[in-house]
Scaffold this motif. Structure first.
Motif: not given
Length: 192
Positions: A105, A107, A128, A133, A138-140, A166
């Motif tokens: 994962q 982030i 994704h 956050g 944020v992108s996950i 991560y």
């Protein structure tokens, strides 16, 4: 027969050879035990009991020699040192086997588009989404990868976005997935 009895009563056997054999036995049974635990966690129903059989058989042989020689303190040291060494060796072997799959994962605060493209170009399936956050969006990114691929994925993440956070978790089983296809040259190298 008298020569063997004399040998078994000798200082060399009692304080050197017997403790050494106990030490080696403990290394073997603890190393096997460590690998067995990994097999249990990975659901390997055939290998876990086979390894367990040999683990206990070796342990019984070592502990029986300890009980036969309770007055020999060197055996206790050898037993404990073998246990510690066996744990260390077992972990090294488990690390090198790198069996199974993991979920990574990632982030990232920075735009994840380049990282997503790099992971896809390397053949990894990803999922994704954007999330909130603590103070910003944020992108996950999630991906299921083979454990043998962890370093490659980490390198992609670090080269694309060195500040990305991560985490990596073991996965027991998946139903479907996209995994990188081995290249022909890689397969040819392995077959040599």
């Amino acid at each position: 027969m008298v020569i063997l009895e004399t040998f078994y009563d000798s200082t060399f056997f009692t304080y050197l050879l017997l403790p050494f054999l106990i030490f080696v036995s403990r290394i073997m049974d603890v190393t096997i035990g460590t690998i067995r635990i990994v097999m249990v966690s990975k659901g390997q129903k055939l290998w876990a009991p086979i390894l367990g059989f040999f683990e206990i058989l070796i342990w019984l042989l070592a502990i029986s020699k300890i009980f036969e020689n309770l007055d020999n303190w060197v055996n206790y040291i050898a037993y404990a040192a073998g246990f510690a060494t066996g744990n260390y060796i077992g972990l090294i072997i488990e690390e090198r086997l790198a069996m199974g799959i993991v979920k990574i994962q990632i982030i990232t605060r920075k735009s994840a588009e380049e990282l997503i493209v790099n992971l896809k170009n390397a053949g990894y399936g990803i999922t994704h989404h954007e999330a909130r956050g603590s103070s910003e969006t944020v992108s996950i990114i999630y991906s299921i990868i083979k454990r043998t691929e962890i370093n490659k994925v980490q390198n992609i993440v670090k080269s694309t976005n060195p500040k990305a956070f991560y985490s990596i978790e073991d996965v027991k089983q998946v139903s479907h997935g996209i995994f990188p296809v081995r290249t022909v040259t890689r397969r040819m190298r392995k077959s040599k």
